[in-house]
Write a protein that holds these residues in place. Structure first.
Motif, short mmCIF file in Angstrom:
data_model
loop_
_atom_site.label_atom_id
_atom_site.label_comp_id
_atom_site.label_asym_id
_atom_site.label_seq_id
_atom_site.Cartn_x
_atom_site.Cartn_y
_atom_site.Cartn_z
N ASP A 138 54.99 67.03 51.05
CA ASP A 138 54.53 66.35 52.27
C ASP A 138 53.01 66.20 52.19
N THR A 139 52.58 65.06 51.70
CA THR A 139 51.14 64.78 51.60
C THR A 139 50.68 63.85 52.71
N GLY A 143 47.81 69.32 57.30
CA GLY A 143 48.18 70.72 57.54
C GLY A 143 49.56 71.10 57.07
N ALA A 144 50.29 70.17 56.47
CA ALA A 144 51.65 70.47 56.03
C ALA A 144 51.66 71.54 54.95
N LEU A 148 53.29 75.40 55.09
CA LEU A 148 54.26 75.90 54.12
C LEU A 148 53.70 77.12 53.38
N LYS A 149 52.41 77.05 53.04
CA LYS A 149 51.75 78.16 52.34
C LYS A 149 51.79 79.44 53.18
N PHE A 159 55.28 79.34 45.97
CA PHE A 159 55.19 77.97 46.46
C PHE A 159 54.27 77.14 45.57
N TYR A 160 54.37 75.83 45.74
CA TYR A 160 53.53 74.90 44.98
C TYR A 160 53.15 73.73 45.88
N GLY A 161 51.91 73.30 45.78
CA GLY A 161 51.43 72.15 46.54
C GLY A 161 50.04 71.79 46.07
N SER A 162 49.43 70.78 46.72
CA SER A 162 48.10 70.34 46.30
C SER A 162 47.31 69.86 47.50
N TYR A 163 46.03 70.23 47.52
CA TYR A 163 45.12 69.74 48.56
C TYR A 163 44.49 68.40 48.18
N VAL A 164 44.48 68.09 46.89
CA VAL A 164 43.74 66.91 46.41
C VAL A 164 44.64 65.75 46.01
#
Length: 362
Positions: A138-139, A143-144, A148-149, A159-164
């Motif tokens: 969910d980009t 704040g998604a 989740l984090k 978990f895995y995700g990205s801010y950029v």
């Protein structure tokens, strides 16, 4: 709990029929009309209610029943069976298995509690010995990933995700690839919340699905949205292969019939219910157990399953207790020992087992 008013109305309608001196077509019609009004008040779609009435009348032909038949019992069983059919279109298209890597993708409207439900789903399986992981694709919503984090950290789930990176497809593919290398049993992909009128977000959802090739797509449905749930669920089903439904916020709204009956739109079963904000307020959905509780009946199978999942007792003690319960043996000593174990789980008002337990003690 949601639909408590509906359960009370249906129970009263059946009780009025039981109190009738003679059960004839008029009494049956009045009973079905009362149940229909209760279902419509709970936002169940009119065509589904009408279909239920017609089926019960076809199943219960009072004029052709031989003398000696228990007409009240036959009517009650027919109504129960039709309510089961209303909520149970069949089995999920896919059921994850422990030891076999599976990818599960979550979709749904924004605000339905999808991100929290992803974590609850992962936490539920983690407690049962699964190696689970969360991927934030969910980009779109600010704040998604932070949400989740935070949830994943509390539940001790990787978990895995990205801010950029703003490409949800890339993030989803990289996350799934990473956790497959780590031999995770269950990889859960959280996607952006979307509305059926948002064509771009629906196309993005299809792209994520095609790229990650999930074994199961779960539609997360807010119980409070009423009859509009049917159209929304149908739109999601037309875009991706929805295989199961999870209904959230079952603790706070009186009109959840629309959400529950919307399984007819996806032709996919409800597999879990979200019954609160906390991580453990999440339970498997079984149609017969749910209806038994809804109608104020005992739910022995639900009681046994809940004990197996939640009650922290000795592994040698648990099978003995379950065997006694299955035979209908329940003593005050067993009740005392069970409550002592329940106290270790936290506040009793959050333990759904106790409410079921009282049905058997009373």
């Amino acid at each position: 709990m949601v639909l408590a008013e509906l359960g009370g109305s249906i129970t009263r309608a059946l009780q009025q029929m039981n109190n009738a001196i003679v059960v004839d077509e008029k009494v049956l019609g009045e009973c079905l009309n009362e149940i229909a009004r209760a279902l419509l008040h709970a936002d169940v779609r009119f065509d589904l209610v009408r279909h239920l009435q017609t089926n019960v009348k076809n199943l219960v032909n009072l004029n052709h029943l031989a003398a000696g038949h228990n007409k009240r019992k036959i009517i009650q069983n027919a109504i129960f069976d039709e309510l089961c059919k209303l909520l149970d279109p069949g089995k999920p298209t896919f059921t994850p298995e422990l030891g076999k890597p599976s990818v599960v993708m979550f979709v749904g409207l924004q605000g339905a509690g999808k991100t929290t439900t992803c974590t609850k789903y992962a936490h539920y399986h983690r407690k049962m010995g699964w190696k689970t992981a969360l991927v934030c694709a969910d980009t779109f919503r600010a704040g998604a990933f932070d949400q989740l984090k935070l949830n994943a950290t509390k539940a001790k789930i990787p978990f895995y995700g990205s801010y950029v990176d703003s490409d949800p497809v890339k993030v989803a593919v990289e996350g799934v690839k990473r956790f497959k290398k780590e031999n995770c049993d269950l990889i859960i992909v959280d996607t952006s919340g979307r509305h059926k009128q948002e064509a771009a977000l629906f196309e993005e959802m299809r792209q994520v699905s095609e790229a990650t090739k999930p074994d199961l797509i779960i539609f997360v449905m807010d119980s409070s949205i009423g009859q509009s749930a049917f159209d929304q669920a149908e739109a999601f089903k037309q875009s991706v292969s929805v295989g199961a439904v999870i209904v959230t916020k079952m603790d706070g709204h009186a009109k959840g019939g629309g959400a529950l009956s919307a399984v007819a739109a996806t032709k996919s079963p409800v597999i879990f219910l979200g019954t609160g904000e906390h991580m453990n307020e999440f339970e498997p959905f079984d149609v017969k157990s749910f209806l038994n509780r809804l109608l104020g009946k005992g739910d022995l199978s639900g009681l046994i399953n809940t004990i197996q999942r939640n009650v922290p007792m000795d592994q040698q003690q648990q099978p003995e207790l379950l065997q006694k319960l299955s035979k209908g043996n329940f003593t005050l000593r067993m009740m005392y020992e069970l409550i002592q174990n329940l106290l270790e789980m936290g506040p009793l008002n959050q333990v759904c087992t106790l409410s079921r337990l009282t049905l058997y003690v009373s």
